[in-house]
Scaffold this motif. Structure first.
Motif, PDB file in Angstrom:
ATOM      1  N   ASP A  28       0.872  -1.161   0.000  1.00  0.00           N
ATOM      2  CA  ASP A  28       0.000   0.000   0.000  1.00  0.00           C
ATOM      3  C   ASP A  28       0.930   1.237   0.000  1.00  0.00           C
ATOM      4  O   ASP A  28       2.129   1.101   0.281  1.00  0.00           O
ATOM      5  CB  ASP A  28      -0.858  -0.042   1.273  1.00  0.00           C
ATOM      6  CG  ASP A  28      -1.636   1.225   1.494  1.00  0.00           C
ATOM      7  OD1 ASP A  28      -2.449   1.559   0.624  1.00  0.00           O
ATOM      8  OD2 ASP A  28      -1.421   1.890   2.525  1.00  0.00           O
ATOM      9  N   ASP A  30      -0.137   5.192   0.856  1.00  0.00           N
ATOM     10  CA  ASP A  30      -0.393   6.235   1.868  1.00  0.00           C
ATOM     11  C   ASP A  30      -0.442   5.641   3.274  1.00  0.00           C
ATOM     12  O   ASP A  30      -1.192   4.695   3.532  1.00  0.00           O
ATOM     13  CB  ASP A  30      -1.719   6.941   1.561  1.00  0.00           C
ATOM     14  CG  ASP A  30      -1.616   7.788   0.312  1.00  0.00           C
ATOM     15  OD1 ASP A  30      -1.033   8.876   0.395  1.00  0.00           O
ATOM     16  OD2 ASP A  30      -2.086   7.349  -0.757  1.00  0.00           O
ATOM     17  N   GLU A  37      -0.791  10.278   5.453  1.00  0.00           N
ATOM     18  CA  GLU A  37      -2.130  10.285   6.060  1.00  0.00           C
ATOM     19  C   GLU A  37      -2.373  11.537   6.906  1.00  0.00           C
ATOM     20  O   GLU A  37      -3.487  12.040   6.997  1.00  0.00           O
ATOM     21  CB  GLU A  37      -2.381   9.008   6.866  1.00  0.00           C
ATOM     22  CG  GLU A  37      -2.755   7.795   6.010  1.00  0.00           C
ATOM     23  CD  GLU A  37      -4.057   7.966   5.239  1.00  0.00           C
ATOM     24  OE1 GLU A  37      -4.878   8.825   5.614  1.00  0.00           O
ATOM     25  OE2 GLU A  37      -4.243   7.238   4.250  1.00  0.00           O
ATOM     26  N   THR A 129      -2.325   1.232  -4.679  1.00  0.00           N
ATOM     27  CA  THR A 129      -2.822   2.358  -3.881  1.00  0.00           C
ATOM     28  C   THR A 129      -4.205   2.834  -4.325  1.00  0.00           C
ATOM     29  O   THR A 129      -4.542   2.763  -5.516  1.00  0.00           O
ATOM     30  CB  THR A 129      -1.825   3.545  -3.961  1.00  0.00           C
ATOM     31  OG1 THR A 129      -2.369   4.669  -3.261  1.00  0.00           O
ATOM     32  CG2 THR A 129      -1.536   3.973  -5.393  1.00  0.00           C
ATOM     33  N   GLY A 130      -4.959   3.359  -3.372  1.00  0.00           N
ATOM     34  CA  GLY A 130      -6.241   3.973  -3.703  1.00  0.00           C
ATOM     35  C   GLY A 130      -6.053   5.361  -4.303  1.00  0.00           C
ATOM     36  O   GLY A 130      -6.962   5.930  -4.909  1.00  0.00           O
ATOM     37  N   LYS A 165     -10.780  -0.028  -2.272  1.00  0.00           N
ATOM     38  CA  LYS A 165     -10.725  -0.900  -1.095  1.00  0.00           C
ATOM     39  C   LYS A 165     -11.953  -0.598  -0.218  1.00  0.00           C
ATOM     40  O   LYS A 165     -12.327   0.566  -0.118  1.00  0.00           O
ATOM     41  CB  LYS A 165      -9.434  -0.616  -0.310  1.00  0.00           C
ATOM     42  CG  LYS A 165      -8.153  -0.824  -1.145  1.00  0.00           C
ATOM     43  CD  LYS A 165      -6.944  -0.225  -0.450  1.00  0.00           C
ATOM     44  CE  LYS A 165      -5.695  -0.330  -1.322  1.00  0.00           C
ATOM     45  NZ  LYS A 165      -4.488   0.260  -0.722  1.00  0.00           N
TER      46      LYS A 165
END
Ligand SMILES: O=P(O)(O)OC[C@H](O)CO
Ligand SMILES: [Mg+2]
Length: 246
Positions: A28, A30, A37, A129-130, A165
């Protein structure tokens, strides 16, 4: 290890055979590779303050890891801002602040050592990653040395990632883009977010969670292992080449 009780609790959930058979690793980004974050938290706190509301970690837990528009909908719903702010308006409002902050992103502790090690040992590694492509570029601009070691990167606005996600889409796309036919049960995911842990499990993968200490421990459920820091990760316990400097 900074918090032994964390690892103990989660270690029991994975059979030793599964832990010994990892061949590929997915990271992942972030909150896991990059210390970004806090930027989202800061900006969201500022926006909520305007409405006389306070941002807290139960809201953070529901937003983190998700695609921007999905996280924005959670923000509006959970804070009761319907009619006051649209998800699109929220994203637009936070954009100027985030664009200034992202290029200053630093690596999380232990990232350099682990990525360099896995790459040097020939373990295929990638990022899932999102975060969308434009933000990915802003966040990683100081860290080309690390991100160039990735076999590939799957971003949140990739056409194959239909849902963010906890949908498994991003991790399944990540596994598919390695060479050969990769069995998801041999993939180890590193995540910091509850939605990311759920996504990895939905993809049939093993997952090491490295959560922010402010995240309630009830969100650790589902992870195969929970660590306080990547510095505590022992590759050999997952069948990966051991560190030679220990
Ligand atoms: O944690 P990531 O890398 O999936 O990113 C998701 C969002 O951009 C931030 O929570
Ligand atoms: Mg994350």
């Amino acid at each position: 290890m900074a918090n032994p009780s964390m690892e103990e609790a989660a270690d029991d959930t994975t059979a030793p055979a599964a832990k010994a058979s990892i061949t590929h690793v997915v990271f992942d980004m972030d909150g896991l590779l990059l210390d970004t974050e806090g930027f989202y938290t800061l900006v969201q706190e500022r926006i909520l303050a305007r409405y006389g509301k306070t941002f807290d970690w139960s809201l953070k837990a529901k937003m983190m890891g998700k695609k921007a528009i999905e996280a924005a909908r959670v923000f509006i719903d959970e804070m009761g801002l319907e009619g006051l702010l649209t998800p699109e308006g929220f994203l637009e409002e936070r954009e100027d602040m985030l664009q200034e902050l992202f290029p200053t992103a630093e690596l999380m502790p232990g990232v350099k050592r682990l990525i360099n090690h896995l790459h040097a040992k020939g373990v295929p590694i990638c990022v899932a990653t999102g975060s969308h492509k434009r933000h990915f570029s802003l966040k990683t601009q100081k860290h080309g040395d690390i991100f160039s070691l990735m076999h590939h990167v799957v971003v949140g606005d990739d056409p194959e990632v239909k849902k963010g996600k906890p949908s498994p889409d991003v991790f399944l796309a990540a596994a598919k883009r390695f060479e050969g036919n990769v069995d998801p049960s041999k993939v180890l995911v590193f995540e910091d977010a509850p939605s990311g842990v759920a996504a990895a499990k939905n993809a049939g993968m093993s997952v090491v969670m490295v959560p922010d200490p402010r995240l309630d421990a009830s969100y650790h459920e589902g992870a195969d292992q929970v660590l306080s820091s990547l510095l505590d990760f022992d590759p050999s316990s997952w069948g990966l080449p051991p560190f030679e400097d220990v």
